[in-house]
Design a protein around this motif. Structure first.
Motif, PDB file in Angstrom:
ATOM      1  N   ARG A 125      42.279  43.621  24.403  1.00  0.00           N
ATOM      2  CA  ARG A 125      41.565  44.151  25.570  1.00  0.00           C
ATOM      3  C   ARG A 125      42.456  43.990  26.802  1.00  0.00           C
ATOM      4  NH1 ARG A 125      35.226  43.006  26.039  1.00  0.00           N
ATOM      5  NH2 ARG A 125      35.535  43.796  23.920  1.00  0.00           N
ATOM      6  N   GLU A 126      42.605  45.061  27.571  1.00  0.00           N
ATOM      7  CA  GLU A 126      43.508  45.015  28.706  1.00  0.00           C
ATOM      8  C   GLU A 126      42.812  45.377  30.004  1.00  0.00           C
ATOM      9  OE1 GLU A 126      46.750  47.721  28.205  1.00  0.00           O
ATOM     10  OE2 GLU A 126      45.480  49.508  28.220  1.00  0.00           O
ATOM     11  N   PHE A 127      43.308  44.786  31.067  1.00  0.00           N
ATOM     12  CA  PHE A 127      42.776  45.009  32.405  1.00  0.00           C
ATOM     13  C   PHE A 127      43.084  46.429  32.871  1.00  0.00           C
ATOM     14  CE2 PHE A 127      41.555  43.943  36.661  1.00  0.00           C
ATOM     15  CZ  PHE A 127      42.460  44.598  37.488  1.00  0.00           C
ATOM     16  N   VAL A 128      42.097  47.044  33.514  1.00  0.00           N
ATOM     17  CA  VAL A 128      42.278  48.379  34.074  1.00  0.00           C
ATOM     18  C   VAL A 128      42.198  48.324  35.599  1.00  0.00           C
ATOM     19  CG1 VAL A 128      41.346  50.712  34.235  1.00  0.00           C
ATOM     20  CG2 VAL A 128      41.366  49.520  32.022  1.00  0.00           C
ATOM     21  N   ALA A 129      41.089  47.791  36.111  1.00  0.00           N
ATOM     22  CA  ALA A 129      40.888  47.760  37.561  1.00  0.00           C
ATOM     23  C   ALA A 129      39.779  46.769  37.892  1.00  0.00           C
ATOM     24  CB  ALA A 129      40.521  49.144  38.093  1.00  0.00           C
ATOM     25  N   ALA A 130      39.789  46.281  39.135  1.00  0.00           N
ATOM     26  CA  ALA A 130      38.752  45.356  39.586  1.00  0.00           C
ATOM     27  C   ALA A 130      38.472  45.601  41.060  1.00  0.00           C
ATOM     28  CB  ALA A 130      39.170  43.905  39.356  1.00  0.00           C
ATOM     29  N   LYS A 190      34.663  36.141  40.531  1.00  0.00           N
ATOM     30  CA  LYS A 190      35.804  36.537  41.345  1.00  0.00           C
ATOM     31  C   LYS A 190      36.666  37.509  40.569  1.00  0.00           C
ATOM     32  CE  LYS A 190      38.627  32.653  39.761  1.00  0.00           C
ATOM     33  NZ  LYS A 190      39.457  31.491  40.161  1.00  0.00           N
ATOM     34  N   VAL A 191      37.513  38.225  41.294  1.00  0.00           N
ATOM     35  CA  VAL A 191      38.433  39.159  40.657  1.00  0.00           C
ATOM     36  C   VAL A 191      39.437  38.391  39.813  1.00  0.00           C
ATOM     37  CG1 VAL A 191      40.317  40.771  41.097  1.00  0.00           C
ATOM     38  CG2 VAL A 191      38.189  40.959  42.401  1.00  0.00           C
ATOM     39  N   ALA A 192      39.658  38.867  38.606  1.00  0.00           N
ATOM     40  CA  ALA A 192      40.638  38.260  37.707  1.00  0.00           C
ATOM     41  C   ALA A 192      41.220  39.343  36.822  1.00  0.00           C
ATOM     42  CB  ALA A 192      39.992  37.174  36.862  1.00  0.00           C
ATOM     43  N   TYR A 193      42.424  39.078  36.289  1.00  0.00           N
ATOM     44  CA  TYR A 193      43.111  40.061  35.468  1.00  0.00           C
ATOM     45  C   TYR A 193      42.945  39.815  33.970  1.00  0.00           C
ATOM     46  CZ  TYR A 193      45.376  41.493  39.812  1.00  0.00           C
ATOM     47  OH  TYR A 193      45.616  41.946  41.081  1.00  0.00           O
ATOM     48  N   THR A 194      42.322  38.729  33.619  1.00  0.00           N
ATOM     49  CA  THR A 194      42.151  38.386  32.220  1.00  0.00           C
ATOM     50  C   THR A 194      40.684  38.487  31.836  1.00  0.00           C
ATOM     51  OG1 THR A 194      42.131  36.080  32.953  1.00  0.00           O
ATOM     52  CG2 THR A 194      44.181  36.929  32.011  1.00  0.00           C
ATOM     53  N   TRP A 195      40.432  38.999  30.628  1.00  0.00           N
ATOM     54  CA  TRP A 195      39.063  39.307  30.248  1.00  0.00           C
ATOM     55  C   TRP A 195      38.188  38.066  30.162  1.00  0.00           C
ATOM     56  CZ3 TRP A 195      37.015  37.156  25.938  1.00  0.00           C
ATOM     57  CH2 TRP A 195      37.903  36.662  24.974  1.00  0.00           C
ATOM     58  N   TYR A 196      38.746  36.943  29.799  1.00  0.00           N
ATOM     59  CA  TYR A 196      37.925  35.756  29.582  1.00  0.00           C
ATOM     60  C   TYR A 196      37.428  35.130  30.885  1.00  0.00           C
ATOM     61  CZ  TYR A 196      42.682  33.872  29.996  1.00  0.00           C
ATOM     62  OH  TYR A 196      43.966  33.624  30.393  1.00  0.00           O
ATOM     63  N   GLU A 197      37.886  35.653  32.029  1.00  0.00           N
ATOM     64  CA  GLU A 197      37.389  35.174  33.315  1.00  0.00           C
ATOM     65  C   GLU A 197      36.041  35.799  33.677  1.00  0.00           C
ATOM     66  OE1 GLU A 197      38.894  32.965  35.261  1.00  0.00           O
ATOM     67  OE2 GLU A 197      41.024  32.997  34.781  1.00  0.00           O
ATOM     68  N   TYR A 198      35.634  36.799  32.932  1.00  0.00           N
ATOM     69  CA  TYR A 198      34.399  37.505  33.246  1.00  0.00           C
ATOM     70  C   TYR A 198      33.291  37.070  32.296  1.00  0.00           C
ATOM     71  CZ  TYR A 198      37.224  40.384  36.286  1.00  0.00           C
ATOM     72  OH  TYR A 198      38.056  40.810  37.281  1.00  0.00           O
TER      73      TYR A 198
END
Length: 122
Positions: A45-50, A101-109
């Motif tokens: 799973r990859e970051f797209v936008a936040a 908060k904004v994060a680039y890694t999926w496990y932060e959400y």
């Protein structure tokens, strides 16, 4: 309980556009950072936008800069991902996520939608 519901995916030709929507439950939408991730078969799973809670700051993966635009309407508890100039490599299941908060890694959400399929034909 946070609930996120994505919509707007589909099949589009290369060079076309789509707009994804993510409707959030009222108790979270106005205060959480929101993001989109995507996952293609066999890939992580990859970051797209936040986007920040205020909508004043947006963040994009390098491959999406200039093509994708993320916005939010807190009055409607909805975030929108406008995707232009789509490429076959953009094909994936796109997931909406919410976190503190904004994060680039999926496990932060902490909260996730069920995903919506985007398929770009060549």
């Amino acid at each position: 309980q946070v609930q996120l519901v994505e919509s707007g995916g589909g099949l589009v030709q290369a060079g076309g556009s789509l707009r994804l929507s993510c409707a959030a439950s009222a108790r979270t939408a106005s205060s959480a950072a929101m993001a989109w991730f995507r996952q293609a078969p066999g890939k992580p799973r990859e970051f797209v936008a936040a986007i920040t809670w205020s909508g004043d700051n947006t963040y994009y993966a390098d491959s999406e800069k200039g093509r994708f635009t993320l916005s939010r309407d807190n009055a409607k508890n909805t975030v929108y991902l406008r995707m232009n100039s789509l490429k076959p490599e953009d094909s994936a299941v796109y997931y909406c996520a919410a976190g503190l908060k904004v994060a680039y890694t999926w496990y932060e959400y902490a909260y996730w939608g069920q995903g919506t399929q985007v398929t770009v034909s060549s």
